[in-house]
Design a protein around this motif. Structure first.
Motif, PDB file in Angstrom:
ATOM      1  N   GLY A   7      76.218 -35.975   5.679  1.00 30.75           N
ATOM      2  CA  GLY A   7      75.171 -35.793   6.749  1.00 30.75           C
ATOM      3  C   GLY A   7      75.411 -34.626   7.512  1.00 30.75           C
ATOM      4  O   GLY A   7      74.378 -34.275   8.462  1.00 30.75           O
ATOM      5  N   VAL A   8      76.560 -33.713   7.612  1.00 32.61           N
ATOM      6  CA  VAL A   8      76.571 -32.593   8.275  1.00 32.61           C
ATOM      7  C   VAL A   8      76.030 -31.413   7.486  1.00 32.61           C
ATOM      8  O   VAL A   8      75.384 -31.481   6.533  1.00 32.61           O
ATOM      9  CB  VAL A   8      78.105 -32.224   8.237  1.00 32.61           C
ATOM     10  CG1 VAL A   8      78.897 -33.355   8.838  1.00 32.61           C
ATOM     11  CG2 VAL A   8      78.823 -31.926   6.888  1.00 32.61           C
ATOM     12  N   ASP A   9      75.635 -30.418   8.623  1.00 26.46           N
ATOM     13  CA  ASP A   9      74.896 -29.269   8.104  1.00 26.46           C
ATOM     14  C   ASP A   9      76.072 -28.352   7.602  1.00 26.46           C
ATOM     15  O   ASP A   9      76.789 -27.800   8.401  1.00 26.46           O
ATOM     16  CB  ASP A   9      73.947 -28.694   9.243  1.00 26.46           C
ATOM     17  CG  ASP A   9      73.322 -27.586   8.697  1.00 26.46           C
ATOM     18  OD1 ASP A   9      73.898 -26.709   7.840  1.00 26.46           O
ATOM     19  OD2 ASP A   9      71.834 -27.370   9.340  1.00 26.46           O
ATOM     20  N   LYS A  10      76.289 -28.376   6.130  1.00 28.91           N
ATOM     21  CA  LYS A  10      77.637 -27.744   5.862  1.00 28.91           C
ATOM     22  C   LYS A  10      77.599 -26.401   6.440  1.00 28.91           C
ATOM     23  O   LYS A  10      78.988 -25.936   6.980  1.00 28.91           O
ATOM     24  CB  LYS A  10      77.647 -27.746   4.128  1.00 28.91           C
ATOM     25  CG  LYS A  10      77.987 -29.355   3.870  1.00 28.91           C
ATOM     26  CD  LYS A  10      78.347 -29.402   2.366  1.00 28.91           C
ATOM     27  CE  LYS A  10      78.916 -30.681   1.995  1.00 28.91           C
ATOM     28  NZ  LYS A  10      78.966 -31.025   0.814  1.00 28.91           N
TER      29      LYS A  10
ATOM     30  N   ALA B 257      78.975 -26.567  16.321  1.00 29.41           N
ATOM     31  CA  ALA B 257      79.874 -27.572  15.965  1.00 29.41           C
ATOM     32  C   ALA B 257      79.469 -29.111  16.200  1.00 29.41           C
ATOM     33  O   ALA B 257      79.375 -29.964  15.522  1.00 29.41           O
ATOM     34  CB  ALA B 257      81.236 -27.562  16.425  1.00 29.41           C
ATOM     35  N   GLY B 258      79.070 -29.199  17.606  1.00 24.62           N
ATOM     36  CA  GLY B 258      78.489 -30.588  18.077  1.00 24.62           C
ATOM     37  C   GLY B 258      77.123 -30.603  17.267  1.00 24.62           C
ATOM     38  O   GLY B 258      76.857 -31.989  16.801  1.00 24.62           O
ATOM     39  N   TRP B 259      76.294 -29.954  17.234  1.00 24.00           N
ATOM     40  CA  TRP B 259      74.835 -30.013  16.502  1.00 24.00           C
ATOM     41  C   TRP B 259      75.147 -30.377  15.038  1.00 24.00           C
ATOM     42  O   TRP B 259      74.452 -31.105  14.650  1.00 24.00           O
ATOM     43  CB  TRP B 259      74.083 -28.896  16.623  1.00 24.00           C
ATOM     44  CG  TRP B 259      72.891 -28.937  16.082  1.00 24.00           C
ATOM     45  CD1 TRP B 259      71.694 -29.737  16.688  1.00 24.00           C
ATOM     46  CD2 TRP B 259      72.145 -28.283  14.873  1.00 24.00           C
ATOM     47  NE1 TRP B 259      70.780 -29.866  15.812  1.00 24.00           N
ATOM     48  CE2 TRP B 259      70.902 -28.827  14.908  1.00 24.00           C
ATOM     49  CE3 TRP B 259      72.984 -27.885  13.857  1.00 24.00           C
ATOM     50  CZ2 TRP B 259      70.174 -28.664  13.669  1.00 24.00           C
ATOM     51  CZ3 TRP B 259      72.160 -27.399  12.966  1.00 24.00           C
ATOM     52  CH2 TRP B 259      70.854 -27.753  12.593  1.00 24.00           C
ATOM     53  N   ALA B 260      75.994 -29.736  14.432  1.00 23.23           N
ATOM     54  CA  ALA B 260      76.189 -29.696  12.937  1.00 23.23           C
ATOM     55  C   ALA B 260      76.931 -30.923  12.481  1.00 23.23           C
ATOM     56  O   ALA B 260      76.710 -31.372  11.267  1.00 23.23           O
ATOM     57  CB  ALA B 260      76.551 -28.457  12.408  1.00 23.23           C
TER      58      ALA B 260
ATOM     59  N   GLU C  29      84.426 -34.875  14.477  1.00 21.68           N
ATOM     60  CA  GLU C  29      84.309 -34.986  12.752  1.00 21.68           C
ATOM     61  C   GLU C  29      85.018 -33.949  12.183  1.00 21.68           C
ATOM     62  O   GLU C  29      84.815 -33.663  10.831  1.00 21.68           O
ATOM     63  CB  GLU C  29      82.916 -34.726  12.580  1.00 21.68           C
ATOM     64  CG  GLU C  29      81.875 -35.919  13.019  1.00 21.68           C
ATOM     65  CD  GLU C  29      82.283 -37.348  12.405  1.00 21.68           C
ATOM     66  OE1 GLU C  29      82.982 -37.272  11.338  1.00 21.68           O
ATOM     67  OE2 GLU C  29      81.510 -38.355  12.738  1.00 21.68           O
ATOM     68  N   TYR C  30      85.885 -33.087  12.723  1.00 20.15           N
ATOM     69  CA  TYR C  30      86.968 -32.045  12.045  1.00 20.15           C
ATOM     70  C   TYR C  30      88.263 -32.534  12.027  1.00 20.15           C
ATOM     71  O   TYR C  30      88.691 -33.238  12.983  1.00 20.15           O
ATOM     72  CB  TYR C  30      86.817 -30.708  13.151  1.00 20.15           C
ATOM     73  CG  TYR C  30      85.568 -29.915  12.976  1.00 20.15           C
ATOM     74  CD1 TYR C  30      85.328 -29.014  12.064  1.00 20.15           C
ATOM     75  CD2 TYR C  30      84.496 -30.287  14.041  1.00 20.15           C
ATOM     76  CE1 TYR C  30      84.125 -28.581  12.214  1.00 20.15           C
ATOM     77  CE2 TYR C  30      83.148 -29.813  13.901  1.00 20.15           C
ATOM     78  CZ  TYR C  30      83.282 -28.628  13.077  1.00 20.15           C
ATOM     79  OH  TYR C  30      81.733 -27.905  12.833  1.00 20.15           O
TER      80      TYR C  30
END
Length: 333
Positions: free
Chosen positions: A70-73, A129-132, A228-229
């Motif tokens: 679901g992340v914006d890669k 980073a927070g948004w993606a 998420e990193y």
């Protein structure tokens, strides 16, 4: 030597020094925090724990890199790079010693403007980073970062304006020269104490360091924008934070502590690099001591302090400085 080759060599040396400094700054911080908390700190990897940064680096390199669903890669992978690059390029205009051998582009006449611009860009990596990340904790961390930086970069910019007025130049090389009347009282930390205090406070907020570390407050947001990193992507965020700590300390030294100036630098130019390094290390230790001493601020108080206290005081300081310079008061000519 061709100028392109000279600039490339200086850049490579500078990046090598910064990356080594980042690795050992993390070790120094853990050691100092441990001492302040009556602990031993890392002491197992190598003599006195000196190989701990190498062990940490190897662990992060070989750790499995997980990319959540679901992340914006594209933005998810780009964000760590956007955090590291602005921290590295800040050093392009900072004079780390006397003479052209120790300076990259310190004599450009928009150096202070360049610093303010790059500091403002650095927050984009954290926000994206927070948004993606497709995670509510990461998104809240990113939003906090953008609000915090916007609130405090105005005060930082105004403190730099006061320094530029005093030096009558936006070149960082000229600002260092303006602090050398022959004694330590020429440093802007004595002639502009309000601007120095505002810069120091806003620098901690820009770095999201304690007591302003609400961006990644672990009790509320797990790890904020970094939730998420993992693996090398997490290491890049880590690297960006510590390189920026070194860069902000170098800026404080340049703006307020006389830069590379010190006794006998005219006879032995290499001493200028030694003085500059000692001053930067002292600023870093003060930053670590602050982290170990002060509790985290409440978020509404953080925002109120920035807009209701720091910004009005910074505006008043610029106005008073301009009047004193216009009146020709000694020390402000």
């Amino acid at each position: 030597m061709p100028i392109l080759l000279e600039v490339t060599l200086k850049s490579v040396v500078l990046i090598f020094v910064l990356l080594t400094g980042f690795a050992y700054l993390s070790l120094v911080e853990r050691k100092v925090l441990a001492r302040l908390q009556a602990r031993i700190g890392p002491n197992r990897a190598g003599p006195m724990g000196l190989l701990q940064p190498l062990a940490d680096g190897l662990k992060l390199i070989f750790k499995e890199s997980v990319t959540p669903a679901g992340v914006d890669k594209p933005i998810y992978f780009l964000a760590p790079v956007l955090v590291v690059v602005p921290a590295l390029i800040l050093f392009a205009v900072i004079p780390v010693g006397q003479g052209p051998a120790f300076q990259l582009a310190s004599d450009i006449n928009v150096g202070a403007l360049y610093v303010v611009g790059v500091m403002g860009v650095a927050v984009y990596g954290i926000t994206l980073a927070g948004w993606a990340s497709n995670n509510k904790y990461a998104a809240l961390g990113g939003l906090r970062a953008s609000a915090q930086v916007i609130s405090y970069e105005l005060g930082m910019g105004l403190s730099i304006v006061a320094v530029v007025l005093m030096a009558s130049s936006a070149s960082l090389a000229d600002i260092v020269e303006a602090q050398m009347p022959g004694n330590i009282l020429g440093w802007f930390v004595f002639r502009q104490p309000v601007a120095a205090a505002i810069f120091a406070i806003t620098a901690l907020a820009e770095l999201a360091r304690a007591p302003f570390d609400l961006v990644e407050a672990e009790q509320e947001l797990t790890a904020g924008f970094m939730t998420e990193y993992s693996g090398m992507k997490f290491a890049l965020f880590f690297m960006g934070e510590y390189v920026k700590m070194i860069a902000v300390s170098a800026l404080f030294v340049t703006f307020f502590l006389g830069g590379w100036s010190g006794p006998f630098v005219d006879q032995v130019p290499i001493l200028s690099v030694v003085y500059f390094t000692i001053k930067v290390v002292a600023c870093l230790l003060l930053m670590i001591w602050t982290r170990a001493t002060l509790p985290r601020m409440r978020y509404d108080r953080l925002m109120g302090f920035g807009w209701k206290v720091l910004t009005p005081v910074a505006i008043a300081n610029v106005i008073v400085t301009a009047f004193l310079i216009a009146l020709g008061v000694p020390g402000y000519k």
